[in-house]
Scaffold this active site. Structure first.
Site, mmCIF file in Angstrom:
data_model
loop_
_atom_site.group_PDB
_atom_site.id
_atom_site.type_symbol
_atom_site.label_atom_id
_atom_site.label_comp_id
_atom_site.label_asym_id
_atom_site.label_seq_id
_atom_site.Cartn_x
_atom_site.Cartn_y
_atom_site.Cartn_z
ATOM 1 C CB THR A 27 39.647 6.547 7.424
ATOM 2 O OG1 THR A 27 38.921 7.366 8.326
ATOM 3 C CG2 THR A 27 38.941 6.475 6.092
ATOM 4 C CB VAL A 38 29.113 14.451 7.598
ATOM 5 C CG1 VAL A 38 29.518 13.719 6.324
ATOM 6 C CG2 VAL A 38 27.716 14.021 8.037
ATOM 7 N N GLY A 39 32.358 13.596 7.963
ATOM 8 C CA GLY A 39 33.723 13.876 7.525
ATOM 9 C C GLY A 39 33.837 13.929 6.012
ATOM 10 C CG ASP A 40 37.756 13.302 4.478
ATOM 11 O OD1 ASP A 40 37.550 12.935 5.651
ATOM 12 O OD2 ASP A 40 38.687 12.860 3.787
ATOM 13 N N GLY A 65 39.465 15.272 8.377
ATOM 14 C CA GLY A 65 38.418 15.421 7.381
ATOM 15 C C GLY A 65 37.983 16.847 7.112
#
Ligand code: ASP
Length: 330
Positions: free
Chosen positions: A192, A221-223, A246
């Site tokens: 990322t 969905v991640g962080d 995440g």
């Protein structure tokens, strides 16, 4: 960290992901590409930030765009595949002066999700938009649209095939932690990208962009796009961009917790970051890193992994790029 003179203040800090990054296993050509693209991102972000009228949001956006365009990182082109062989992108940007924020999750056609997230922040009444409707809204508001193949890279596809094969062999639903290809280059679970910036007016901003975790399920969905988890900026404390597992960063509200420790407990940036990484996330089984910047131009880059791709730019134009744990700290 002690007070920095005006010229030594850090005005832009970036990361390109944390993971199992060791000097012995990182091939020289990959290391050279990473260092080059991180330096290019700092240069582009710095130009946007330091030009007359440039803002911290400009610095963050331009730095992250360079990393999204680079196939080396897990954001924009070069993002990891879902186990359904799609690429679904998450991004967020936040303004420390106004606490305004814009974020996107699960978009598939936007060349530079960080710029589209900024458009959400500036032109949409909502903070977080998801999926095909978000792609559409951003396209209607001027975002550059590309076909899905634009994001594909052969290495990421190979990596996925190898992980799918390994998972099928072991009957495991869980992504194996390393694979031969991943070991050759880097631990591809992460990668990322993110940036934090401080402008002449003293305003902070933060942004993060990612393809998420490799082997994620479509729809996960991640962080990174969750304000307070992977991304946060508040002039009252600091700006933060996170990278790592995440799911764990979401559960401890990583970025906002760091800001709260700085704001309410007066912790140093380094201590606040370490507190969350080592005392909250690590015991749960998660790993990763954060970049943190405050209005005095102090920065911290704590991580609980072997390495983190990272770099910074000072007010007098000095650029430093670091990868391994033993690299010097600013
Ligand atoms: N934090 C990202 C996510 O979980 C992954 C990463 O940092 O590379 O989506």
């Amino acid at each position: 960290m002690t007070d920095r003179g005006p010229d030594e203040r850090i005005v832009l800090a970036i990361h390109g992901g944390a993971g199992v990054i060791a000097r012995e296993t990182l091939p020289a050509d990959v290391e050279a590409a990473v260092r080059r693209d991180l330096a290019d991102a700092l240069t582009a972000g710095g130009q946007a930030l330091l030009r007359p009228g440039g803002t911290s949001l400009d610095g963050v956006e331009q730095a992250v765009r360079v990393l999204e365009d680079s196939p080396v990182f897990n954001a924009g082109r070069g993002s990891v595949f879902t186990r359904e062989r799609t690429i679904e992108l998450d991004a967020a940007i936040m303004c420390g002066q106004t606490l305004r924020a814009g974020a996107l999750a699960g978009v598939t056609s936007l060349k530079n999700p960080i710029s589209a997230a900024r458009t959400v922040m500036e032109r949409c009444e909502h903070v977080l938009m998801i999926g095909a409707a978000a792609d559409r809204w951003c396209a209607e508001h001027g975002a550059e649209v590309v076909p899905p193949e634009y994001f594909h890279t052969p290495n990421r596809l190979l990596e996925l095939e190898e992980k799918l094969l390994a998972a099928a062999k072991t009957g495991s639903e869980i992504e194996p932690r390393t694979s031969s290809i991943a070991a050759l280059t880097q631990d591809h679970r992460f990668g990322t990208v993110g940036a934090v910036a401080l402008d002449r007016a003293g305003n902070l901003a933060a942004g993060t962009s990612t393809g998420g975790r490799s082997m994620k399920r479509s729809g996960r969905v991640g962080d990174s796009p969750l304000i307070g988890a992977g991304t946060y900026a508040d002039n009252a404390s600091c700006a933060i961009s996170a990278t790592g597992d995440g799911e764990f960063f979401i559960r401890v509200c990583c970025a906002r917790t760091i800001a709260a420790l700085v704001e309410y407990q007066g912790l140093s940036l380094q201590r606040a970051g370490e507190e969350v990484l080592f005392r909250k996330i690590q015991p749960l089984g998660g790993a990763g890193g954060v970049i943190i910047l405050n209005r005095r131009g102090e920065a911290a880059f704590p991580f609980s992994t072997l390495g983190m791709y990272r770099g910074f730019l000072t007010a007098d134009g000095r650029i430093d790029v670091q990868i391994y744990r033993e690299d010097s700290v600013p």
